[in-house]
Design an enzyme around this catalytic site. Sequence first.
Site, short mmCIF file in Angstrom:
data_model
loop_
_atom_site.label_atom_id
_atom_site.label_comp_id
_atom_site.label_asym_id
_atom_site.label_seq_id
_atom_site.Cartn_x
_atom_site.Cartn_y
_atom_site.Cartn_z
CB VAL A 90 -1.00 -0.01 1.29
CG1 VAL A 90 -1.98 -1.18 1.03
CG2 VAL A 90 -0.25 -0.06 2.51
CG HIS A 106 -3.74 -6.21 -0.43
ND1 HIS A 106 -2.74 -7.00 -0.01
CD2 HIS A 106 -4.65 -6.96 -0.82
CE1 HIS A 106 -3.00 -8.39 -0.15
NE2 HIS A 106 -4.44 -8.34 -0.80
CB CYS A 114 -16.56 9.40 1.03
SG CYS A 114 -17.98 9.95 2.13
CG ASN A 197 10.96 -14.18 0.29
OD1 ASN A 197 11.56 -13.97 1.17
ND2 ASN A 197 9.56 -14.29 0.22
C1 BV8 Z 1 -10.32 -12.13 1.15
C2 BV8 Z 1 -3.62 -4.08 3.45
C3 BV8 Z 1 -12.38 -12.63 0.66
C4 BV8 Z 1 -3.55 -3.58 4.87
C5 BV8 Z 1 -3.23 -6.40 3.74
C6 BV8 Z 1 -7.69 -18.97 6.22
C7 BV8 Z 1 -7.09 -19.60 5.25
C8 BV8 Z 1 -6.99 -18.90 3.91
C9 BV8 Z 1 -7.26 -17.54 3.83
C10 BV8 Z 1 -8.01 -16.85 4.94
C11 BV8 Z 1 -8.05 -17.78 6.23
N1 BV8 Z 1 -8.82 -16.91 6.99
C12 BV8 Z 1 -9.01 -15.93 6.43
C13 BV8 Z 1 -8.76 -15.61 4.97
C14 BV8 Z 1 -8.48 -14.70 4.07
C15 BV8 Z 1 -7.42 -13.54 4.46
C16 BV8 Z 1 -6.12 -14.23 4.68
O1 BV8 Z 1 -5.38 -14.55 3.69
N2 BV8 Z 1 -5.95 -14.34 5.94
C17 BV8 Z 1 -4.47 -14.83 6.11
C18 BV8 Z 1 -3.97 -14.23 7.52
C19 BV8 Z 1 -4.64 -16.53 6.50
N3 BV8 Z 1 -7.50 -12.63 3.26
C20 BV8 Z 1 -8.37 -11.85 3.17
O2 BV8 Z 1 -9.02 -11.47 4.19
C21 BV8 Z 1 -8.35 -11.02 1.92
N4 BV8 Z 1 -9.65 -10.96 1.50
O3 BV8 Z 1 -10.09 -12.93 1.23
O4 BV8 Z 1 -11.52 -11.61 0.74
C22 BV8 Z 1 -13.87 -12.31 0.13
C23 BV8 Z 1 -14.57 -12.87 -0.63
C24 BV8 Z 1 -15.77 -12.45 -0.63
C25 BV8 Z 1 -16.25 -11.16 -0.25
C26 BV8 Z 1 -15.42 -10.62 0.55
C27 BV8 Z 1 -14.31 -11.03 0.68
C28 BV8 Z 1 -7.83 -9.56 1.98
C29 BV8 Z 1 -6.39 -9.64 2.65
C30 BV8 Z 1 -5.73 -8.22 2.43
C31 BV8 Z 1 -5.57 -7.73 3.92
N5 BV8 Z 1 -4.60 -6.49 3.56
N6 BV8 Z 1 -2.74 -5.33 3.34
C32 BV8 Z 1 -2.41 -3.01 5.20
O5 BV8 Z 1 -1.17 -3.01 4.58
O6 BV8 Z 1 -2.36 -2.29 6.38
S1 BV8 Z 1 -2.47 -7.96 3.83
C33 BV8 Z 1 -1.06 -7.32 4.05
O7 BV8 Z 1 -0.28 -8.32 4.67
C34 BV8 Z 1 -0.19 -7.08 2.76
O8 BV8 Z 1 -0.78 -6.31 1.86
C35 BV8 Z 1 0.29 -8.42 2.50
O9 BV8 Z 1 -0.81 -8.99 1.59
C36 BV8 Z 1 0.18 -9.04 3.82
C37 BV8 Z 1 1.82 -9.22 4.24
O10 BV8 Z 1 2.12 -10.17 3.43
P1 BV8 Z 1 3.59 -9.80 2.74
O11 BV8 Z 1 3.59 -8.59 1.68
O12 BV8 Z 1 4.06 -11.24 1.81
O13 BV8 Z 1 4.43 -9.35 3.64
P2 BV8 Z 1 5.17 -10.03 4.91
O14 BV8 Z 1 5.76 -9.14 5.84
O15 BV8 Z 1 4.19 -11.22 5.26
O16 BV8 Z 1 6.60 -10.93 3.95
C38 BV8 Z 1 7.58 -10.31 3.78
C39 BV8 Z 1 8.42 -11.22 2.76
O17 BV8 Z 1 9.55 -10.48 2.23
C40 BV8 Z 1 8.83 -12.42 3.55
O18 BV8 Z 1 8.59 -13.63 2.92
C41 BV8 Z 1 10.44 -11.99 3.71
O19 BV8 Z 1 11.22 -13.14 3.50
C42 BV8 Z 1 10.82 -11.23 2.36
N7 BV8 Z 1 11.71 -10.18 2.39
C43 BV8 Z 1 12.06 -9.46 3.50
N8 BV8 Z 1 12.98 -8.75 3.24
C44 BV8 Z 1 13.27 -8.91 1.85
C45 BV8 Z 1 12.39 -10.00 1.08
N9 BV8 Z 1 12.61 -10.40 0.13
C46 BV8 Z 1 13.40 -9.92 -0.69
N10 BV8 Z 1 14.22 -8.96 -0.39
C47 BV8 Z 1 14.33 -8.41 0.92
N11 BV8 Z 1 15.16 -7.46 1.05
#
Ligand code: BV8
Length: 230
Positions: A90, A106, A114, A197
Site C-alpha cells: 500500500v 490491497h 468516503c 525472496n
Molecule cells: C479476502 C492491506 C475474501 C492492509 C493487507 C484462512 C485460510 C486462507 C485464507 C483466509 C483464512 N482466513 C481468512 C482468510 C482470508 C484472508 C487471509 O488470507 N488471511 C491470512 C492471514 C490467513 N484474506 C483476506 O481477508 C483478503 N480478502 O479473502 O476476501 C472475500 C470474498 C468475498 C467477499 C469478501 C471478501 C484480504 C487480505 C488483504 C489484507 N490487507 N494489506 C495494510 O497493509 O495495512 S494484507 C498485508 O499483509 C499485505 O498487503 C500483504 O498482503 C500481507 C503481508 O504479506 P507480505 O506482503 O508477504 O509481507 P510479509 O511481511 O508477510 O512478508 C515479507 C516477505 O518478504 C517475507 O517472505 C520475507 O522473507 C521477504 N523479504 C524481507 N526482506 C526482503 C524480502 N524479500 C526480498 N528482499 C528483501 N530485502
Amino acid sequence: MTNLVVLTGAGISAESGLATFRDPGGLWRRYRPQDLATPEAFARDPELVLGWYDARRAQLAEVEPNPAHLALARLEREWPGEFLLVTQNVDDLHARAGSRAMIQMHGALKRVRCQACGAVHEWAAALPRATPCPACAAPRLRPDIVWFGEMPMDMPRIMAALEDADLFVSIGTSGTVYPAAGFVRMLPPHARSIEVNTEASAVADGFDELRQGPAGVLVPALVEELLCGG
Ligand code: BV8
C-alpha cells in the site's frame, strides 16, 4: 510474445526502510496487522487504526524507491509482451519508481474513501477521525485500504492476466495472505514461475525456481537476464 505478471509484497520495500509485516514493527510491535487491518478494529477503535495508518503514511516521505522498484519500472518499459505488476503493498514506491501498468490489490496509503458517498480522494496528510469528505462533507472517511475480510481490488483484471501469463515472478511476499498467495496455482500449466525472496515463502513449492537473496540485488539482475534473453 511472452506475457509477464509480477507480484510484489512487503519484502520489495524492506531495503527502502519500510518494515515488513513480519518484522517487529517498532511502535506497532504489540499489535498484529491482522488485528489492526480489519473493519472490526476500525469500528472498535478508529483512533488506533487511523493512527497506525497516519504513521505509515507519514513514513512514505522519508523513504525512496530502491533498485528493485526501479528495475521493475524498466522491465515494464522495455518488455516486448504484455506486462502487469500486481502489488500487495500500500506504499507509493512502485509508482514513484515509474511503474504504471500496476494494480495495488490491497489499496493505497495515500488514498482515502468516503463510506457515505464512495468518493476516493488522494490523501498525503493525517486523517483525523470525523474529517469531512471533500465531496459530500460527511465525516465518514476511511483509508482506501483492503482490510482482512474485504475483497481485494481489481480481481477480475488480475485473474485475466494470470490466465494468460507465460511467466510469473513473485518478489518479497511470504505467501501467507490469500488470494495473492494462491496466484501461483492459478497459472496455465506451461507458465514459468520464479520466486525472489530472502527465504522460501509458504508457497515456494509451487514455483519452478527460487532465487534466494535481497530483492535490491536479485531483481535488477533478473530484469537484465529477462530483457537480454535469459
Ligand atoms: C479476502 C492491506 C475474501 C492492509 C493487507 C484462512 C485460510 C486462507 C485464507 C483466509 C483464512 N482466513 C481468512 C482468510 C482470508 C484472508 C487471509 O488470507 N488471511 C491470512 C492471514 C490467513 N484474506 C483476506 O481477508 C483478503 N480478502 O479473502 O476476501 C472475500 C470474498 C468475498 C467477499 C469478501 C471478501 C484480504 C487480505 C488483504 C489484507 N490487507 N494489506 C495494510 O497493509 O495495512 S494484507 C498485508 O499483509 C499485505 O498487503 C500483504 O498482503 C500481507 C503481508 O504479506 P507480505 O506482503 O508477504 O509481507 P510479509 O511481511 O508477510 O512478508 C515479507 C516477505 O518478504 C517475507 O517472505 C520475507 O522473507 C521477504 N523479504 C524481507 N526482506 C526482503 C524480502 N524479500 C526480498 N528482499 C528483501 N530485502
